[in-house]
Each structure stands twice: as C-alpha cells, then as structure tokens.
Design an enzyme around this catalytic site. Structure first.
Site, PDB file in Angstrom:
ATOM      1  N   LEU A 149       8.887  13.034 -23.044  1.00 57.59           N
ATOM      2  CA  LEU A 149       8.998  12.070 -24.145  1.00 57.59           C
ATOM      3  C   LEU A 149       7.667  11.914 -24.870  1.00 57.59           C
ATOM      4  O   LEU A 149       7.573  12.121 -26.072  1.00 57.59           O
ATOM      5  CB  LEU A 149       9.472  10.719 -23.602  1.00 57.59           C
ATOM      6  CG  LEU A 149       9.484   9.542 -24.579  1.00 57.59           C
ATOM      7  CD1 LEU A 149      10.450   9.798 -25.724  1.00 57.59           C
ATOM      8  CD2 LEU A 149       9.853   8.239 -23.855  1.00 57.59           C
ATOM      9  N   ARG A 186      -9.201 -14.407   0.570  1.00 57.22           N
ATOM     10  CA  ARG A 186      -9.088 -13.202  -0.267  1.00 57.22           C
ATOM     11  C   ARG A 186      -7.781 -12.449  -0.005  1.00 57.22           C
ATOM     12  O   ARG A 186      -7.208 -11.848  -0.916  1.00 57.22           O
ATOM     13  CB  ARG A 186     -10.267 -12.260   0.004  1.00 57.22           C
ATOM     14  CG  ARG A 186     -11.604 -12.796  -0.439  1.00 57.22           C
ATOM     15  CD  ARG A 186     -12.747 -11.997   0.171  1.00 57.22           C
ATOM     16  NE  ARG A 186     -12.831 -10.641  -0.352  1.00 57.22           N
ATOM     17  CZ  ARG A 186     -13.664  -9.709   0.124  1.00 57.22           C
ATOM     18  NH1 ARG A 186     -14.453  -9.994   1.146  1.00 57.22           N
ATOM     19  NH2 ARG A 186     -13.691  -8.516  -0.415  1.00 57.22           N
ATOM     20  N   GLU A 196       5.898   4.747 -18.499  1.00 60.72           N
ATOM     21  CA  GLU A 196       7.166   4.058 -18.796  1.00 60.72           C
ATOM     22  C   GLU A 196       6.924   2.706 -19.463  1.00 60.72           C
ATOM     23  O   GLU A 196       7.659   1.744 -19.264  1.00 60.72           O
ATOM     24  CB  GLU A 196       8.007   3.911 -17.528  1.00 60.72           C
ATOM     25  CG  GLU A 196       8.163   5.231 -16.807  1.00 60.72           C
ATOM     26  CD  GLU A 196       9.589   5.525 -16.382  1.00 60.72           C
ATOM     27  OE1 GLU A 196      10.514   4.831 -16.819  1.00 60.72           O
ATOM     28  OE2 GLU A 196       9.754   6.478 -15.618  1.00 60.72           O
ATOM     29  N   ARG A 228     -12.231  -6.232  13.400  1.00 61.68           N
ATOM     30  CA  ARG A 228     -13.633  -6.157  12.996  1.00 61.68           C
ATOM     31  C   ARG A 228     -14.337  -7.490  13.254  1.00 61.68           C
ATOM     32  O   ARG A 228     -13.896  -8.539  12.765  1.00 61.68           O
ATOM     33  CB  ARG A 228     -13.714  -5.812  11.504  1.00 61.68           C
ATOM     34  CG  ARG A 228     -15.114  -5.793  10.913  1.00 61.68           C
ATOM     35  CD  ARG A 228     -15.865  -4.555  11.297  1.00 61.68           C
ATOM     36  NE  ARG A 228     -17.060  -4.371  10.468  1.00 61.68           N
ATOM     37  CZ  ARG A 228     -17.895  -3.348  10.601  1.00 61.68           C
ATOM     38  NH1 ARG A 228     -17.661  -2.431  11.531  1.00 61.68           N
ATOM     39  NH2 ARG A 228     -18.943  -3.239   9.816  1.00 61.68           N
ATOM     40  N   GLY A 268       2.800   7.411 -27.715  1.00 63.81           N
ATOM     41  CA  GLY A 268       3.340   7.123 -26.389  1.00 63.81           C
ATOM     42  C   GLY A 268       4.283   5.944 -26.447  1.00 63.81           C
ATOM     43  O   GLY A 268       5.492   6.088 -26.428  1.00 63.81           O
TER      44      GLY A 268
END
Length: 693
Positions: free
Chosen positions: A149, A347, A443, A324, A155
């Site tokens: 496409l 986080r 897309e 850790r 685009g």
C-alpha cells in the site's frame, strides 16, 4: 500470604512467590481459560522441541536471520497449527496463535501474517469466488504474498497513492504503472526477498479516463520457481532496519505491467469486460472505507502484539528486580532486593497493572472484531452492523496508539530498571524495544489515526446536539454521554487514601474528563471555524490538548471500564479479586494522574489535596503489589524457551544464567582475529602535517 506448592524449581524467587496472596496457576487459568492455555502450551512445546526454532546466543547476520525466519515460517505450514475448519469453529484461536508467535519473534509473526492474513485473508474477504484458487495457493505455500500500500512519498494519506492501473478492454487486462520514483511501493514486508505475489493498491482508471479511486489488485512480482523478478517489475530489498530484521521489507515499481482483469479484487468495485465501472456502493467514502477494511483488523492485531511485548518485558524486569540486591540499611551488611525500593516499584508496578488491563481489553476487543467479521460474512446489512464497524474502527484507531506507546514506555523503563544488564542484548529487552517501535507507525501513524477516533466522538455529539439522536453504540462505549449534564456536575469525592484506591474513583473521573474534553474539543473547532478557517484547517489546529487528548482519554476509559467490570464481576474468583482490584485501581489512578491539569482546569478537582491523594494512593498500591509481583508475572509469562532471557528465567538464577550466556558467546574467550594490528604499534605523529614554517 499462604503456603502453596510451586510449579517452579526451588530458587531465589521462592521468597516472593510465597509472599503472594493468591495462586499464580489459578490466576493464569482465570485469565486464559483451559482451552486457550492448552492451545498455547501445545504450540510452545512444539516450537521448543523443534531445533529449527532454537535461537543462538549471538545475533545472526541479516542474511542468516532472514533465512531462519523464512524457514521457520515454512515450518509453521507443516505444523498447520490452525486449520481453516478449526479456525471457523474457534475464532479465538486466531488471536491466541498471534500471541504465541509474537512472543517467540515478531519477525516470524509478521512474515507469516502478512502472507496468510494480509494477502490471503484480504483475497478471501475482498474478492469473489474466482479468487478462491489464488487464496488456496497462498494457504498451501504454492505462492507467497505481501501487502503493498505505502509509497515512497505517501503513507497515511492513502487517497493520494499514485500507482495506477489502467484497464485495456482490447486485452481485458489492467496495466500497472509507477509514474515516478516517488510512487514506488515501499515498506512492504516479505516483498524484499521472498514474495511471489503482492496485494497492490492502485488508482483504477477506466478507458474513458475516469479515475475510480484506490483499489486492490493481485499482482505477480516474482517467478515462484526461481524467485527472479518478472519482466516489467523492479523489486528489491530495503536492507537493515531498526528492528524486525527477520522480515524482508522491500520496494517495487511497475513498468506498464499487465495483469488479467480478474486479478482486481472486486467486492467494492468491478470493471466489466467492455470497461464499464460498477460498484454496489453509492457513497464513495463507504467504498473507500471498505477497500481499506483490512487495516482495521491489522490494528486489532497490533494491539495484541503490543500486549504481548508487555507480557515479555514485565516478567524480565520484575523477576530480575526481586533477585538483584543492592545496598541496605545503615550498620547492616545485608543488601535488599531492588524491588523493595520505593522508586523501583513505583517505576514498574503501574506498567504491570497496565499489562493486566490491556490483556483483558485485547481479548475482549478481538471478540468484538470477530462479531463484526461474522456479520460481514453473513451479509448483514443492518444499521447496527454499520454502527459496529464505525465503533470498532474508532476503538482500533485509539487502541493501537495506547497499546504501542504503553509497550514502548514499559520496555524502556524495564531496560533501565535492570541497569547495565538490561543493556545486554542477550536479555532481549533491546530487541523488544526495537521490534515494538514500528507498532507506533505502521497501519496508521499513531497521532494521525487518533483523529479518526475524535472525529467519531464529535460526530456523535453533533447528532445529539442538532438532530436529537441519543448517544448509542453496539458496544456501549459512548452511551454514558447521554448523562453528560449530570456527569459535568460531579466532583472528585474521595477524602482519604482508602477511598481513593477504590477503582470506581478513577472510572468516575474519566467519565467527567471525557464529557469535558468532548465539549471543549467541539467548542475549539467552532472557534476555529468562526475565525474563517475551513474544516481541514479547523481540525488541524484543534489537535493538541483537545481532539488528540479526547481520543486518548476515550480509549483509556474504555480499557479501564472493561477491566473494572471484570474485577468486580460476581463470577471473578473471590481469592483473586483483592489483587485484581488493586491492579485496576493502580492502572486507573496512574492513567488519570496524567490528566490532572485538565481536571483542575475544568473544576473537577480544586485545591492541592486531590492530587496529593491520587499520588499517595499510587505509591501505596505500588508498595502493596510488590509482594504480589512475581506471582503476577508468573501468571502471564510464557515458557522460559519463549521468553528467552537469562535474567528473566523463571528459576531466578540471574547471575548463573547470565554468566553462562556470556561465556558461551561466540569467540568470547578467544583473542580477536585482528590481534596483529595491536602488536604492530603506530608511529606517533607519523601522519601529522608538518608546519611549513
């Protein structure tokens, strides 16, 4: 906390697994269901037992990676995991299959799906009975397809594509032509090296010189027996990309290349042998939308792919963070797991909550899409079917941006949360980051397609204001707008943290936010038009802080509402509800916190206390969920073979795994081949220019 028998080998993660308040196996069963779990397990174990799917520790060359991906794609045909009759009987297996392949390698998923779904599937959906044989050849691996496409100079603006297809009634052929290099088809996955056929989108011209717009054509590009380009077709490979390098993206140009008349996919429009154009659509925009209908399904699939990336990066970072250990309290020689640090769990936990929310949304949204496709197959021409198509289009144009941006940010946060080891390629976070990145673009560029969502909402408002048509949609995502007047009178009501961590608080805040943003966006557009701007200019100048934010808030509210409905459903197991409610509350508060300025601006909250409550509640939920984190990722993580990360392995032996991977690297213990260049010392200053003075 309760004692339970773990299905994992004893190891460093035992402490956190025992801390959890629920059984991770029961959570997995609740999230997936027995059939889905069995199907996944079958696929994962099959891939693991086949040497062709074994990945080397070292990154392969571009050519080798392409070869491996092709051979693996070919092997999928031999396994035939999802025969057509089984797919028709159990449509949910399609989404599960996508998830399995995406978790293994997005390049493999892309290669397989572009051939089977974007090429073969588009033929089946958009063609006629005489196209069935070509689709069958695709499904039988006799030919290999791609979807062409995008062009070099266009685009997102699909209507402006410039490849042409002129019909010649004398030979009953279409003549495909690329007018100049800017119209070269580009970025087409599989086209680089392997595609024998392409689904080419071109402007259709009839002999009277009239252009009937963009249509899709089946176009042979290579000889299936030799893979040599056909005369009249220039086809090539784009080369190395930032990610997904197992997929050969390519380009193609056509020099008056002829194809038979019946290679036009004619469900939206056809040309008679004599050259007359016929179409069942009276509305040009409806015909154009139907022509690009494959892209809606693609966006639904991308939402799933991004959710898969979340279900990969989160187990890696969470398991690592729970093993850790760094630093500890003063006067103590005991270090503590980094997950215990407030900053670390602050986080990571919101992204874990987002993973659960998007997991449920992705699965339920796919079921909505199956309902739409079933209606299309059954020939449903009802108004409800048309409305369902519009609603799913609006949702997919927002779910892809939300999912891809969430995955992008989560992967990067996970990479940094794992410190230097997160930067080690073998731990996969770098590949996840690079492979997820194109989800933000293909897309439909995220920022561009969000305008489709806001346009949908603003059109609904216009019908309500000027035509007296109530807000209504098949999936009920907009129905609450009917109570807009009442909702706008509400205010933030939580007075303490215990009230604020009720997920309903966030849902209510979002309903108010959406009503406010919808009115503000509409007013902004009216203001722009009153300044003499046409509709194009007015919409263009109303995106930041208005229409764009409206679309994002709409999909965030939809995802949150569906998750809230799940966690409060009476059928949700009582022993799972507490942790699910916390995840829902955290996702809602974390998401709505990004809109605090707008909530203040509109008067939903006043003073400093509401913002303080929201942030305190987020920190409280993150702290409470850190003890549940390992069990939560155990419930969503794939097998260790599929996860393929030494520091993300379920055994928790992050150092043993990483050390083993490091010393097994190719030539890890050997001197470099160019060692003599080190021995031959340079003459210092030998190449320095000498002064003429």
């Amino acid at each position: 906390m309760f004692l339970k028998k773990s299905s994992f080998s004893p190891g460093p993660l035992d402490e956190y697994r025992q801390k959890s308040s629920f059984d991770s196996k029961k959570m997995k069963l609740f999230l997936e269901g027995e059939e889905r779990l069995a199907f996944k397990d079958y696929i994962f174990k099959t891939l693991e037992s086949d040497p062709i799917f074994t990945k080397d520790l070292d990154r392969p060359s571009l050519e080798k990676y392409r070869e491996q991906t092709f051979l693996r794609s070919k092997r999928l045909f031999e396994y035939d995991f999802l025969p057509e009759d089984e797919l028709m009987e159990n449509p949910w297996k399609a989404n599960t299959y996508i998830e399995c392949l995406a978790m293994y390698d997005l390049s493999l998923l892309g290669k397989y799906q572009l051939n089977v779904q974007m090429f073969g599937g588009t033929i089946s959906r958009s063609g006629s009975k005489h196209h069935a044989e070509i689709a069958k050849q695709c499904y039988n691996f006799e030919i290999f397809g791609c979807f062409a496409l995008t062009e070099l100079s266009h685009g997102s603006n699909t209507k402006a594509m410039r490849t042409t297809a002129h019909y010649d009634p004398k030979t009953q052929e279409f003549i495909l032509n690329t007018p100049d290099f800017e119209a070269v088809k580009i970025w087409s996955g599989n086209l680089g090296k392997t595609a024998t056929h392409a689904m080419v989108y071109a402007q259709l011209y009839t002999p009277d010189g009239i252009c009937h717009g963009l249509h899709s054509f089946i176009v042979p590009v290579r000889d299936p027996k030799t893979l040599h380009a056909l005369p009249g077709v220039m086809v090539g490979d784009m080369g190395h990309k930032l990610g997904m390098n197992g997929l050969d993206n390519g380009f193609a140009a056509f020099n008056k290349f002829r194809i038979p008349r019946d290679y036009l996919l004619n469900k939206t429009g056809d040309v008679t042998p004599e050259g007359k154009y016929v179409t069942p659509y009276k509305d040009v925009s409806q015909k154009f939308g139907a022509t690009l209908g494959a892209l809606s399904g693609g966006r639904v699939g991308i939402t799933t792919m991004c959710m898969c990336n979340l279900k990969l990066c989160m187990p890696i970072a969470i398991r690592y963070s729970c093993v850790r250990k760094q630093f500890g309290p003063p006067n103590s020689d005991q270090e503590i797991p980094v997950i215990e640090y407030q900053l670390q769990n602050w986080r990571l936990m919101p992204f874990l909550a987002a993973t659960y929310a998007l997991h449920h949304f992705s699965n339920s949204f796919f079921e909505d899409f199956v309902m739409l496709q079933t209606g299309l197959i059954m020939g449903d021409k009802s108004e409800r079917q048309a409305e369902l198509g519009k609603e799913i289009h609006a949702l997919s144009c927002a779910s892809k941006p939300l999912a891809s941006w969430t995955a992008r940010d989560a992967i990067q946060e996970c990479r940094e949360a794992c410190g230097g080891h997160g930067y080690f390629s073998v731990n996969r976070l770098g590949d996840l980051r690079d492979d997820n990145d194109p989800n933000c673009t293909y897309e439909g560029d995220n920022n561009v397609i969000l305008q489709q969502t806001s346009n949908y909402l603003l059109a609904k408002l216009k019908d309500f204001q000027y035509n007296g048509i109530e807000f209504d949609s098949p999936l009920k995502t907009v129905n609450f707008f009917n109570n807009m007047k009442v909702i706008m009178e509400t205010r933030f009501s939580a007075s303490n943290v215990n009230q604020c961590v009720d997920p309903r608080v966030s849902v209510d805040a979002y309903t108010w936010l959406l009503c406010y943003l919808l009115k503000e966006s509409s007013n902004k557009l009216d203001q722009q038009r009153s300044m003499g701007k046409d509709d194009f200019e007015a919409r263009n100048d109303s995106q930041p802080y208005f229409c764009r934010t409206l679309a994002i808030a709409f999909i965030e509210h939809t995802v949150l509402s569906r998750f809230h409905d799940l966690v409060t459903d009476e059928d949700t197991p009582s022993d799972l509800k507490p942790v699910l409610v916390k995840l829902c509350a955290l996702y809602g508060l974390w998401s709505i916190e990004k809109h605090l300025i707008t909530l203040y601006q509109g008067g939903f909250i006043t003073g400093g206390r509401p913002a303080s409550l929201i942030r305190s509640s987020i920190i409280k939920l993150c702290a409470e969920l850190k003890s549940e984190a390992v069990a939560l990722v155990d419930a969503i993580a794939p097998s260790d073979f599929i996860l393929n990360s030494p520091i993300g392995h379920s055994n928790g032996e992050i150092y043993k795994n990483l050390y083993g991977a490091m010393i097994q690297g190719k030539n890890a213990l050997e001197r470099p081949q160019w060692w003599r260049d080190f021995v031959n010392k340079p003459v210092i200053g030998a190449l320095k220019k000498k002064s003429k003075l």
